[in-house]
Design an enzyme around this catalytic site. Structure first.
Site, PDB file in Angstrom:
ATOM      1  N   ASP A   1       0.843  -1.198   0.000  1.00  0.00           N
ATOM      2  CA  ASP A   1       0.000   0.000   0.000  1.00  0.00           C
ATOM      3  C   ASP A   1       0.880   1.249   0.000  1.00  0.00           C
ATOM      4  O   ASP A   1       1.390   1.663   1.041  1.00  0.00           O
ATOM      5  CB  ASP A   1      -0.917  -0.024   1.232  1.00  0.00           C
ATOM      6  CG  ASP A   1      -1.825   1.199   1.298  1.00  0.00           C
ATOM      7  OD1 ASP A   1      -1.813   2.001   0.345  1.00  0.00           O
ATOM      8  OD2 ASP A   1      -2.536   1.347   2.305  1.00  0.00           O
TER       9      ASP A   1
ATOM     10  N   GLU B   1      29.122  10.062   9.755  1.00  0.00           N
ATOM     11  CA  GLU B   1      29.444  10.109  11.180  1.00  0.00           C
ATOM     12  C   GLU B   1      28.174   9.879  12.002  1.00  0.00           C
ATOM     13  O   GLU B   1      27.066  10.162  11.545  1.00  0.00           O
ATOM     14  CB  GLU B   1      30.066  11.462  11.528  1.00  0.00           C
ATOM     15  CG  GLU B   1      31.389  11.703  10.807  1.00  0.00           C
ATOM     16  CD  GLU B   1      31.862  13.144  10.870  1.00  0.00           C
ATOM     17  OE1 GLU B   1      33.056  13.390  10.628  1.00  0.00           O
ATOM     18  OE2 GLU B   1      31.036  14.040  11.157  1.00  0.00           O
TER      19      GLU B   1
ATOM     20  N   HIS C   1      30.641  13.244   4.382  1.00  0.00           N
ATOM     21  CA  HIS C   1      31.419  13.696   3.233  1.00  0.00           C
ATOM     22  C   HIS C   1      31.200  12.734   2.067  1.00  0.00           C
ATOM     23  O   HIS C   1      31.240  11.512   2.240  1.00  0.00           O
ATOM     24  CB  HIS C   1      32.899  13.758   3.580  1.00  0.00           C
ATOM     25  CG  HIS C   1      33.203  14.700   4.701  1.00  0.00           C
ATOM     26  ND1 HIS C   1      34.416  14.728   5.374  1.00  0.00           N
ATOM     27  CD2 HIS C   1      32.453  15.668   5.281  1.00  0.00           C
ATOM     28  CE1 HIS C   1      34.391  15.653   6.312  1.00  0.00           C
ATOM     29  NE2 HIS C   1      33.204  16.230   6.279  1.00  0.00           N
TER      30      HIS C   1
ATOM     31  N   GLU D   1      35.455  15.953  -3.105  1.00  0.00           N
ATOM     32  CA  GLU D   1      34.810  15.654  -1.835  1.00  0.00           C
ATOM     33  C   GLU D   1      33.900  16.815  -1.441  1.00  0.00           C
ATOM     34  O   GLU D   1      34.368  17.913  -1.164  1.00  0.00           O
ATOM     35  CB  GLU D   1      35.857  15.431  -0.740  1.00  0.00           C
ATOM     36  CG  GLU D   1      35.259  15.118   0.627  1.00  0.00           C
ATOM     37  CD  GLU D   1      36.317  15.062   1.714  1.00  0.00           C
ATOM     38  OE1 GLU D   1      36.414  14.022   2.385  1.00  0.00           O
ATOM     39  OE2 GLU D   1      37.042  16.064   1.893  1.00  0.00           O
TER      40      GLU D   1
END
Length: 449
Positions: free
Chosen positions: A55, A139, A250, A338
């Site tokens: 559903d 983290e 990151h 990064e």
């Protein structure tokens, strides 16, 4: 995590060998929350045939109650058997398959974040890129549970960056998490205590972007499950406590053309290709708009403040960790960008869709990024930032949503269905936050006025 393609027959054989009793069909909603439909293993054939329905109207951001029936289409390559038993008295294992969502007519559901990421990835493939790889560093904090197993605000250690026991009292818990992940096929690269008390990080090998996002969702489930066994609660909240660093995620990204890293050019001064510079320019240009997705909660902006090592400034550098984008030192096949502003509360599929779209837009338009920032941005005053042409990310969920609404590129990356439902939910979240009375306000004003 897996090198070989998985077939229906290999799954059926592993079910028998490992005594699998239940199967979790997992998917992720628009808000990034992992959902699952658990079925007994007797339904395996139906699952493998893609005939299992659920559903969709019960899931936030999916569909209305008048159009609720949806199919769970399993990705067989996401098959894995969890290492823990069902319980101490009943022997047997639980396995999982991550699913894409389909409409009743079998077409892909536009509100499925995983399917949406594949749509944006197809755009990269049409531009000649064979792969978009992702490595992440999510983290998390570990909090103590009380005698009723309720979550407290008490951290289980006072450790700091790379500390060892006895200061880092979570070492055994973190080690058990690593062992569980390795049993599931993760290639763990590092595990350590982070800067703040009670804060931790576990890094694993990069993968293609869809698999990498699957791994993030699996990682969160394993971390929370193992933490509970240690009498702890694992939180991926961006800023769970005032006065200490928050948690980031990151994202290390790279584009490939066949076997070649498209971000690498040995002849450039920084050994970065034009593709890398243009992709980065796209990220920087669209950062104010995609931040609503990569930092999607009211709490996210409690992390994105100066003074706690959070990358709040729209800039880039190779050696400097204060800008939003850093270029790690590795080159060749390991060349990557990064993005440091993302937090682990984000929906990974949605976050990577908008960042990939932003980068591709930079490539298409042949944009170039501003000059590299090598100074410590945290030490710059307002005049210094203006002189350097450095702007800040949005400072609240409200301002981030406003910037999102102004960007056709990022809205297109989300798709109309996800965009509308995301903004509706986040606008409601902001309105509820505005109306709430916080403990800070009570402490600040109750005795004065």
């Amino acid at each position: 995590m897996r090198m070989n393609r998985i077939t229906s027959q290999s799954i059926i054989e592993e079910v028998k060998v490992k005594n699998v009793k239940f199967l979790r069909l997992m998917f992720t909603d628009v808000m990034g929350i992992v959902k699952n439909v658990e079925v007994p293993i007797s339904q395996l054939e139906k699952v493998l045939d893609g005939k299992m329905m659920f559903d969709g109207s019960s899931i936030e951001g999916f569909v209305r109650i008048t159009e609720s029936d949806m199919y769970l289409k399993p990705d067989l390559n996401t098959w894995l058997v969890f290492p823990w038993e069902i319980n101490s008295s009943r022997k047997g294992k639980i396995a999982r398959l991550i699913c894409d969502i389909a409409n009743p007519d079998g077409t892909p559901f536009a509100g499925d974040p995983r399917t949406n990421l594949k749509r944006v990835l197809k755009e990269a493939e049409e531009m000649g890129f064979s792969a978009f790889n992702l490595g992440t560093e999510p983290e998390f904090f570990l909090f103590k549970l009380d005698e009723n197993d309720d979550i407290t605000s008490k951290l289980n250690d006072n450790g700091g960056y790379f500390d060892l026991a006895p200061t880092d009292l979570a070492e055994n818990c973190r080690r058990d998490i690593v062992l569980e992940l390795e049993d599931l096929g993760f290639e763990i690269e590092a595990s350590h205590h982070e800067v703040a008390p009670g804060q931790h990080e576990i890094d694993w090998k990069y993968a293609n972007v869809v698999e990498a996002c699957d791994n993030i969702q699996t990682f969160k489930l394993v971390v929370k499950t193992v933490a509970r066994k240690h009498g702890l609660h694992a939180s991926f909240m961006a800023k769970p406590l005032f006065g200490i660093n928050g948690s980031g995620m990151h994202c290390n990204m790279s584009l490939f053309k066949e076997e070649e890293n498209a971000f690498y050019d040995e002849h450039d001064a920084l050994q970065l290709s034009q593709t890398a510079y243009r992709f980065m320019a796209g990220l920087l240009h669209h950062a104010p708009a995609f931040t609503a997705v990569t930092n999607p909660t009211v709490n996210s902006y409690k992390r994105l403040v100066p003074g706690y090592e959070a990358p709040v400034y729209i800039a880039w550098s190779c050696s400097n960790r204060t800008p939003m984008i850093r270029i790690p030192a590795s080159r060749g096949l390991s060349t990557r960008l990064e993005v440091r502003s993302v937090d682990p509360m984000t929906n990974p599929y949605l976050a990577l869709a908008v960042m990939l779209k932003a980068g591709l837009d930079g490539i298409k338009n042949e944009w170039m990024p501003p000059k590299e920032t090598n100074d410590n941005i945290y030490e710059m005053d307002k005049n210094g930032l203006e002189t350097a042409g450095i702007n800040s990310l949005p400072t609240s969920l409200h301002s981030a949503i406003k910037r999102l609404n102004e960007s056709d590129t990022i809205k297109e990356a989300m798709g109309d269905h996800i965009y509308r439902n995301f903004v509706k939910a986040k606008s409601c979240e902001w309105d509820n936050y505005k109306a709430a009375v916080s403990q800070w306000e009570i402490d600040q004003y109750m005795h004065v006025y």
